[in-house]
Design an enzyme around this catalytic site. Sequence first.
Site, mmCIF file in Angstrom:
data_model
loop_
_atom_site.group_PDB
_atom_site.id
_atom_site.type_symbol
_atom_site.label_atom_id
_atom_site.label_comp_id
_atom_site.label_asym_id
_atom_site.label_seq_id
_atom_site.Cartn_x
_atom_site.Cartn_y
_atom_site.Cartn_z
ATOM 1 N N GLU A 201 -75.531 -79.701 73.856
ATOM 2 C CA GLU A 201 -76.778 -80.137 73.207
ATOM 3 C C GLU A 201 -76.504 -81.149 72.108
ATOM 4 O O GLU A 201 -75.348 -81.419 71.764
ATOM 5 C CB GLU A 201 -77.502 -78.914 72.618
ATOM 6 N N HIS B 2 -78.719 -82.812 68.305
ATOM 7 C CA HIS B 2 -79.847 -82.659 67.399
ATOM 8 C C HIS B 2 -79.634 -83.580 66.213
ATOM 9 O O HIS B 2 -78.535 -84.114 65.997
ATOM 10 C CB HIS B 2 -79.988 -81.200 66.949
ATOM 11 N N HIS C 229 -73.484 -80.445 62.236
ATOM 12 C CA HIS C 229 -72.719 -79.209 62.192
ATOM 13 C C HIS C 229 -71.413 -79.473 61.439
ATOM 14 O O HIS C 229 -70.739 -80.471 61.696
ATOM 15 C CB HIS C 229 -72.311 -78.744 63.594
ATOM 16 N N HIS D 204 -72.481 -82.222 72.045
ATOM 17 C CA HIS D 204 -71.326 -81.379 71.706
ATOM 18 C C HIS D 204 -71.402 -80.065 72.468
ATOM 19 O O HIS D 204 -72.484 -79.582 72.816
ATOM 20 C CB HIS D 204 -71.242 -81.136 70.197
ATOM 21 N N CYS E 168 -69.897 -71.997 61.345
ATOM 22 C CA CYS E 168 -70.714 -73.200 61.547
ATOM 23 C C CYS E 168 -71.751 -73.261 60.427
ATOM 24 O O CYS E 168 -72.561 -72.351 60.268
ATOM 25 C CB CYS E 168 -71.381 -73.181 62.912
#
Lengths: 147, 147
Positions: free
Chosen positions: A61, A63, A67, A101, A115
């Site tokens: 995914e 976004h 992260h 990723h 994370c």
Amino acid sequence: MNTIIRHLDDFRWDGVPVLNYKEDGTHFKAISRQVLFAGGPKLGAELRYFEIEPGGHSTLERHDHIHSVMVIRGGGHCLVGDAIHPLGPNDLVYVPSLTWHQFRATGDQPLGFLCLVNVDRDRPERPDDQAVAQLKALPQVGEFIRL
Amino acid sequence: MNTIIRHLDDFRWDGVPVLNYKEDGTHFKAISRQVLFAGGPKLGAELRYFEIEPGGHSTLERHDHIHSVMVIRGGGHCLVGDAIHPLGPNDLVYVPSLTWHQFRATGDQPLGFLCLVNVDRDRPERPDDQAVAQLKALPQVGEFIRL
């Protein structure tokens, strides 16, 4: 929250529930989530511990939010953008905005990692057919990704 | 920043400088700082690794912002509020707003911990004479604190 949260054993913490990786979705395998620090406005970010069993993987995914990852158990590999990276204990991974990723426990050990994310964050996006075709055309990436 | 930052050995990371604990100040001993994720608005928080050598300690202080801490090396003790807690690997420590705290490597091993803070945070405050007197009057705390 409590002042001290004791590590029990085996990457479990006293009173911290082991959760599903996501509330919904099916594009992942053998991965759990524990929220170590829930964040809130005073902290600005949330710290989670994810653990992938051997053979498992996170969702492929991307976004807008970023992260910041630190491996703390075992090893594996990750895709970030167009490259695959081996991962070992204490390695750091930075996943920039809008970058594909995926994390995989590729060996015979689990891959456990912290994370860090912003408390305010957008929902992840999965690749459409065109994006999948582009990823599959990349050397090594095509064989690496799990959909 | 780079996608991958390799852990080299002994809690040092490739290209991550080992910094002074603070830019200035003298009320600490044998403690270093490494900024693992510098944060910024997209992350909201900053992740630092602090390491205290045996016999060393952080500054006794408090501030409006909160600390979310995870021990990743060795052990020691911390003061949070009016209580002393032993610390071991993977234990979590939550330091609430405006709460006196101090970390010490009390044994023969270093105390290494991750500390997560908001990117926007106030400056720490050290205890004045009255606060020191109050802390010294608490059981165990009086012998624990280092000024």
